[in-house]
Write an enzyme that holds these catalytic residues in place. Structure first.
Site, short mmCIF file in Angstrom:
data_model
loop_
_atom_site.label_atom_id
_atom_site.label_comp_id
_atom_site.label_asym_id
_atom_site.label_seq_id
_atom_site.Cartn_x
_atom_site.Cartn_y
_atom_site.Cartn_z
N LYS A 22 116.66 -3.18 66.17
CA LYS A 22 118.01 -2.71 66.45
C LYS A 22 117.74 -1.56 67.68
O LYS A 22 118.47 -1.69 68.52
CB LYS A 22 118.59 -2.20 65.18
CG LYS A 22 119.91 -1.34 65.63
CD LYS A 22 120.48 -0.62 64.34
CE LYS A 22 120.39 0.74 63.96
NZ LYS A 22 120.75 1.72 64.92
N ASN A 23 116.87 -0.67 67.41
CA ASN A 23 116.88 0.51 68.13
C ASN A 23 116.19 0.21 69.48
O ASN A 23 116.39 1.09 70.38
CB ASN A 23 116.03 1.68 67.42
CG ASN A 23 117.12 2.41 66.29
OD1 ASN A 23 118.10 2.11 66.33
ND2 ASN A 23 116.56 3.36 65.33
N CYS A 117 125.62 7.39 62.36
CA CYS A 117 125.68 7.85 60.97
C CYS A 117 125.64 9.38 60.91
O CYS A 117 125.26 10.04 62.00
CB CYS A 117 124.14 7.30 60.60
SG CYS A 117 123.92 5.76 60.28
N ARG A 122 124.25 16.10 65.81
CA ARG A 122 123.71 15.05 66.74
C ARG A 122 123.98 15.54 68.08
O ARG A 122 124.73 14.81 68.66
CB ARG A 122 123.90 13.71 66.32
CG ARG A 122 123.44 13.41 64.84
CD ARG A 122 123.69 12.09 64.61
NE ARG A 122 122.65 11.41 65.04
CZ ARG A 122 122.27 9.71 64.74
NH1 ARG A 122 123.03 9.01 63.89
NH2 ARG A 122 121.36 9.16 65.32
N ASP A 307 113.76 7.20 59.32
CA ASP A 307 114.71 6.13 58.90
C ASP A 307 114.24 5.30 57.85
O ASP A 307 114.91 4.35 57.44
CB ASP A 307 115.02 5.31 60.20
CG ASP A 307 115.78 5.86 61.31
OD1 ASP A 307 116.49 6.89 60.88
OD2 ASP A 307 116.11 5.27 62.33
N ARG A 399 125.62 -2.75 60.01
CA ARG A 399 125.31 -2.21 61.24
C ARG A 399 123.81 -2.67 61.82
O ARG A 399 123.60 -2.85 63.10
CB ARG A 399 125.49 -0.80 61.39
CG ARG A 399 126.91 -0.65 61.62
CD ARG A 399 126.89 1.16 61.77
NE ARG A 399 125.82 1.41 62.73
CZ ARG A 399 125.08 2.40 62.66
NH1 ARG A 399 125.37 3.38 61.52
NH2 ARG A 399 124.17 2.62 63.62
C1 UD1 Z 1 117.22 7.73 66.96
C2 UD1 Z 1 117.64 6.52 66.17
C3 UD1 Z 1 117.94 7.19 64.73
C4 UD1 Z 1 116.56 7.79 64.13
C5 UD1 Z 1 116.08 8.96 65.22
C6 UD1 Z 1 114.97 9.45 64.89
C7 UD1 Z 1 118.59 5.04 67.64
C8 UD1 Z 1 119.85 4.53 67.85
N1 UD1 Z 1 118.55 5.83 66.68
O1 UD1 Z 1 118.35 8.58 66.79
O2 UD1 Z 1 117.95 6.09 63.93
O3 UD1 Z 1 117.11 8.36 63.08
O4 UD1 Z 1 115.99 8.46 66.54
O5 UD1 Z 1 113.84 8.73 64.82
O6 UD1 Z 1 117.52 4.89 68.12
N2 UD1 Z 1 118.37 16.50 69.38
C9 UD1 Z 1 118.55 17.57 70.01
N3 UD1 Z 1 119.13 17.24 71.10
C10 UD1 Z 1 119.36 16.25 71.91
C11 UD1 Z 1 118.74 15.06 71.15
C12 UD1 Z 1 118.33 15.35 69.88
O7 UD1 Z 1 118.42 18.57 69.47
O8 UD1 Z 1 119.82 16.18 73.03
C13 UD1 Z 1 117.52 16.68 68.00
C14 UD1 Z 1 118.32 16.04 67.02
O9 UD1 Z 1 119.24 16.83 66.17
C15 UD1 Z 1 117.46 15.58 65.87
C16 UD1 Z 1 115.98 15.21 66.72
O10 UD1 Z 1 116.30 15.87 68.16
O11 UD1 Z 1 116.82 16.66 65.06
C17 UD1 Z 1 115.56 14.16 66.84
O12 UD1 Z 1 116.79 13.10 67.43
P1 UD1 Z 1 116.51 11.78 68.38
O13 UD1 Z 1 115.26 11.54 68.43
O14 UD1 Z 1 117.40 12.18 69.62
O15 UD1 Z 1 117.53 10.97 67.66
P2 UD1 Z 1 118.40 9.68 68.23
O16 UD1 Z 1 117.79 9.34 69.36
O17 UD1 Z 1 119.94 10.20 67.95
#
Ligand code: UD1
Length: 425
Positions: A22-23, A117, A122, A307, A399
């Site tokens: 998915k990701n 989610c 986020r 996850d 999903r």
């Molecule tokens: C992706 C995955 C999600 C998984 C996560 C961590 C997808 C679609 N989703 O989410 O299932 O749980 O990786 O493996 O691939 N953060 C910031 N600022 C930002 C972005 C992130 O502070 O601009 C923080 C977030 O709050 C979190 C951490 O960084 O604590 C990791 O987030 P991130 O790796 O970005 O997760 P996603 O890409 O949203």
């Protein structure tokens, strides 16, 4: 209202085939926007997030031909709009990849703020930082993100303050067609990042170092069409079946997976007392004892994936002794533990730590899926519990898991999909 009824307990036995990731798919679909011509994708998971993504791309002007359930040709030649502000876009998190992809192609982009989610705050500040480093102007207002550029994006050095999967992928997407060289430091290293880079490279991009914390991109003028690209197998779906096999004291051969991606999960299952055999692109998990308790800490790849945190917690609920789960990525990822308490689990969760005292048995109860992975955990809990566990809010599960009921039932589970209205017939 839809629900699953899981008739437990059962021992899973047999063979299951893992679907596409998915990701990876949710980044590769928008990445096709950067190419001129058609992209032929295989091993695309048939899940609701992908169906939503296809609708968004079609609304932008893409033509999608479905060759089979898991294979499609996307032709973005006639995409003229860079406005993706709709209920659909705001529904799921991965819509943020439209920003990076569309910015590579258009001067002005607008998307709804991404949903997804509910795992805590986020933020997308690191995504914005990356786009701004490449010369874009980004504004967030009235529930939308507006990004624009006066001239083509230019390569730059981007140091991510936090290791973010999404920001790394978005920086790659935006930098692929930028002029000059980009270096992304403190990049995330997840398998889907490597898959996105491989996909873009197969179209002529010049991306090196994906899978390490420094990614170097030399901007190219255009990307060519791709005649066939197969998306990697889903790491988290694989892990979900591995844990389900161990929790039910089963014997399951999991096919079409990449054992290397599973190492943190394999290591935890071995600690719990399971036998895990790697057989080429398959993994066999067997378990014949009460799980040993353990401590698990979620970390960016190659650490234990957040996850998989709710699923592995199910093993601890029936383990001998007391275990601990430490969540280091998301601040609100223990909401599901209240549901497990209803089933007789002994868990106390505070802040980023959950202490889990193993009990002899779980008992069926009506439970909610707080999010996608928590929902999968509820299904595993239902598989080991005495009685009929009703799992609600299953749209979260659908999903991200293709044919989840069929796959579990083929392994000997007895799970029914029920639409509440059906009961009044
Ligand atoms: C992706 C995955 C999600 C998984 C996560 C961590 C997808 C679609 N989703 O989410 O299932 O749980 O990786 O493996 O691939 N953060 C910031 N600022 C930002 C972005 C992130 O502070 O601009 C923080 C977030 O709050 C979190 C951490 O960084 O604590 C990791 O987030 P991130 O790796 O970005 O997760 P996603 O890409 O949203």
């Amino acid at each position: 209202m839809e629900k699953f009824i899981v008739h437990g307990p059962c021992k899973l036995k047999g063979t299951v085939k893992i679907s596409g990731a998915k990701n990876a798919a949710v980044a590769i679909l928008p990445a096709t926007l950067l190419a001129e011509g058609k992209c032929h994708l295989e091993n695309v998971p048939d899940i609701s997030d992908i169906r939503s993504y296809c609708k968004i791309l079609e609304a932008l002007g893409a033509k999608i031909e479905y060759l089979s359930k898991n294979e499609m040709i996307i032709d973005n030649t006639n995409v003229t709009s860079a406005i993706a502000s709709s209920e659909l876009t705001s529904k799921f998190r991965a819509s943020y990849y439209l920003l990076g992809a569309l910015l590579g192609r258009f001067n002005q982009v607008q998307i709804s703020l991404p949903g997804g989610c509910n795992l805590g705050a986020r933020p997308i500040d690191q995504h914005i930082k990356a786009f701004e480093s490449l010369g874009a102007t980004v504004e967030v207002r009235n529930g939308n993100v507006y990004a624009s550029r006066k001239e083509p994006l230019h390569g730059n050095s981007i140091f991510l303050d936090v290791v973010s999967v999404g920001a790394t992928m978005n920086a790659i997407l935006a930098a692929t067609l930028a002029k000059g060289n980009t270096v992304i430091e403190n990049a995330a290293k997840e398998p889907h990042i490597v898959d996105l880079a491989n996909f873009l490279n197969s179209m002529g991009a010049k991306i090196k170092g994906a899978g390490t914390d420094t990614i170097r991109i030399t901007g190219v003028e255009k990307l060519r069409q791709v005649s066939s690209y197969s998306i990697i197998p889903d790491q988290i779906e694989t892990g979900t079946f591995m844990v389900a096999a161990a929790a039910t004291k089963g014997d399951v051969l999991i096919q079409n997976c990449i054992p290397k991606h599973m190492e943190p999960i394999t290591a935890k299952l071995i600690e719990a007392g399971a036998t895990v055999e790697e057989l080429g692109d398959s993994i066999r998990v067997t378990m014949d004892q009460i799980p040993n308790s353990f401590t698990v800490k979620t970390m960016p790849y190659p650490g234990f994936p957040t996850d998989m945190q709710p699923q592995i917690c199910i093993l601890l609920t029936i383990a001998s002794g007391t275990g601990m789960v430490i969540e280091n990525i998301w601040e609100s990822r223990f909401q599901y533990t209240d549901e497990l308490t209803k089933m007789g689990a002994d868990i106390s969760a505070h802040g980023s730590t959950a202490i889990v005292k193993g009990v002899e048995k779980l008992y069926a109860a009506p439970v909610h899926s707080h999010d996608l992975r928590a929902g999968a955990a509820m299904m595993i809990a239902g598989l080991i519990a005495e009685g009929d566990t009703e799992v609600y809010d299953i749209h979260h599960i659908l999903r991200g898991y293709e044919d989840i009921v069929e796959k579990f039932n083929k392994l000997g589970a007895h799970i029914e999909y029920v639409k509440e209205d059906d009961k009044h017939d």
